[in-house]
Design a protein around this motif. Structure first.
Motif, PDB file in Angstrom:
ATOM      1  N   LEU A 147      68.128  12.185  69.915  1.00 19.99           N
ATOM      2  CA  LEU A 147      68.712  10.936  70.417  1.00 19.99           C
ATOM      3  C   LEU A 147      69.108  10.038  69.248  1.00 19.99           C
ATOM      4  N   HIS A 148      68.232   9.931  68.267  1.00 22.07           N
ATOM      5  CA  HIS A 148      68.498   8.997  67.164  1.00 22.07           C
ATOM      6  C   HIS A 148      69.597   9.480  66.221  1.00 22.07           C
ATOM      7  N   ASN A 149      69.973  10.754  66.326  1.00 20.75           N
ATOM      8  CA  ASN A 149      71.136  11.218  65.568  1.00 20.75           C
ATOM      9  C   ASN A 149      72.421  10.577  66.078  1.00 20.75           C
ATOM     10  N   TRP A 150      72.360  10.018  67.282  1.00 22.82           N
ATOM     11  CA  TRP A 150      73.560   9.371  67.836  1.00 22.82           C
ATOM     12  C   TRP A 150      73.957   8.149  67.023  1.00 22.82           C
ATOM     13  N   VAL A 151      73.084   7.716  66.116  1.00 14.91           N
ATOM     14  CA  VAL A 151      73.433   6.598  65.230  1.00 14.91           C
ATOM     15  C   VAL A 151      74.685   6.955  64.421  1.00 14.91           C
ATOM     16  N   TYR A 152      74.907   8.279  64.189  1.00 14.36           N
ATOM     17  CA  TYR A 152      76.102   8.695  63.456  1.00 14.36           C
ATOM     18  C   TYR A 152      77.362   8.312  64.218  1.00 14.36           C
ATOM     19  N   LEU A 153      77.306   8.493  65.536  1.00  9.43           N
ATOM     20  CA  LEU A 153      78.472   8.137  66.347  1.00  9.43           C
ATOM     21  C   LEU A 153      78.671   6.617  66.332  1.00  9.43           C
ATOM     22  N   ALA A 154      77.545   5.874  66.462  1.00  9.72           N
ATOM     23  CA  ALA A 154      77.642   4.403  66.411  1.00  9.72           C
ATOM     24  C   ALA A 154      78.255   3.964  65.083  1.00  9.72           C
ATOM     25  N   ALA A 155      77.916   4.686  64.018  1.00 11.01           N
ATOM     26  CA  ALA A 155      78.421   4.333  62.685  1.00 11.01           C
ATOM     27  C   ALA A 155      79.911   4.629  62.552  1.00 11.01           C
ATOM     28  N   MET A 156      80.457   5.431  63.458  1.00  5.38           N
ATOM     29  CA  MET A 156      81.904   5.665  63.454  1.00  5.38           C
ATOM     30  C   MET A 156      82.584   4.671  64.392  1.00  5.38           C
ATOM     31  N   LEU A 157      81.927   4.406  65.543  1.00  5.09           N
ATOM     32  CA  LEU A 157      82.549   3.530  66.542  1.00  5.09           C
ATOM     33  C   LEU A 157      82.658   2.092  66.043  1.00  5.09           C
ATOM     34  N   GLY A 158      81.620   1.602  65.335  1.00  2.00           N
ATOM     35  CA  GLY A 158      81.608   0.209  64.848  1.00  2.00           C
ATOM     36  C   GLY A 158      82.824  -0.101  63.975  1.00  2.00           C
ATOM     37  N   LEU A 185      81.369   6.930  53.529  1.00  2.00           N
ATOM     38  CA  LEU A 185      80.494   7.334  52.426  1.00  2.00           C
ATOM     39  C   LEU A 185      79.048   7.517  52.918  1.00  2.00           C
ATOM     40  N   LEU A 186      78.580   6.562  53.738  1.00  2.00           N
ATOM     41  CA  LEU A 186      77.201   6.649  54.247  1.00  2.00           C
ATOM     42  C   LEU A 186      77.014   7.900  55.112  1.00  2.00           C
ATOM     43  N   LEU A 187      78.060   8.268  55.846  1.00  2.00           N
ATOM     44  CA  LEU A 187      77.966   9.485  56.668  1.00  2.00           C
ATOM     45  C   LEU A 187      78.085  10.725  55.788  1.00  2.00           C
ATOM     46  N   TYR A 188      78.904  10.622  54.739  1.00  2.00           N
ATOM     47  CA  TYR A 188      79.070  11.757  53.835  1.00  2.00           C
ATOM     48  C   TYR A 188      77.751  12.094  53.140  1.00  2.00           C
TER      49      TYR A 188
END
Ligand code: HEM
Length: 202
Positions: A150-161, A185-188
């Motif tokens: 569930l908490h991996n979904w933060v990656y999607l939030a980090a793209m949507l924001g 960069l943070l996702l990379y």
């Protein structure tokens, strides 16, 4: 290299709480003293939107920093930053609903049609809400492996924001591009985890 000790951790946490709370106090002062620009409603919405994005970026900095500095205890600061991000996001939504829409719910649909980027922001906030609600130790224990998923979904939030931000601005391009670049960069930095997550959810 300097180390973060268990004794120092509460001080660091207090400092981070302060760093997140002070901008909110500053916003209140600006509004109360008539220094929130010509359109205080837009000012508040923009300020809290940026606050959400900044807190999200800070949250995503924690684990790369902990690894780089070899400060495993730093991870314990992640939850407080994540919760501040959620708090800023809720204030941002409330500012929009109360000050901009004046709680005219009937206008919500036409606003969404007029400004589709609202759906992107709302999806991001929905994810942040799910993460905040399950951020407690008890939830983590109860959910086991599903908690990480569930908490991996933060990656999607980090793209949507950042996409929501980019889409919402009319003419400015430099600042949204900087944010977009910083989040990429943070996702990379966590590309392995991200790729694994994408292949599981796809
Ligand atoms: C239900 C959720 C949300 C709603 C309804 C919402 C609504 C809005 C609105 C109305 C604006 C102003 C656009 C304009 O100038 O006309 C805005 C801007 C913005 N929002 Fe959101 N938003 C939401 C969620 C989020 C989230 C989750 C983030 C960050 C992760 C975010 C970050 C921003 C940023 C950075 C701006 C631009 C600020 C600026 O231009 O200086 N928003 N949002």
């Amino acid at each position: 290299m300097m180390r973060l000790t268990p004794k120092q951790l509460p001080w660091l946490k207090a400092l981070l709480h302060l760093a997140c709370a002070l901008p909110l106090c500053w916003l209140i002062i600006l509004v109360m003293t008539d220094n929130a620009g010509g359109d205080p409603v837009q000012f508040i919405i923009h300020y809290t939107g940026k606050g959400t994005l900044n807190a999200l970026a800070a949250t995503l900095c924690v684990s790369p920093l902990a690894r780089w500095l070899k400060w495993p205890l730093l991870i314990q600061c992640r939850r407080l930053l994540g919760l501040w991000c959620f708090a800023f996001g809720v204030l941002h939504l409330l500012a929009f609903l109360s000050l901009d829409l004046l709680f005219a719910w009937s206008m919500l649909l036409s606003e969404i049609v007029k400004r589709p980027y609202l759906v992107v922001g709302a999806s991001g906030l929905l994810i942040l809400t799910a993460l905040a609600l399950t951020s407690f130790k008890a939830a983590q224990r109860k959910m086991g492996r599903r908690w990480q998923q569930l908490h991996n979904w933060v990656y999607l939030a980090a793209m949507l924001g950042p996409v929501h931000y980019f889409w919402s601005v009319k003419s400015e391009i430099i600042e949204p591009s900087i944010y977009l670049g910083a989040f990429i960069l943070l996702l990379y930095l966590r590309r392995d985890r991200l790729m694994r997550w994408l292949s599981i959810t796809a």
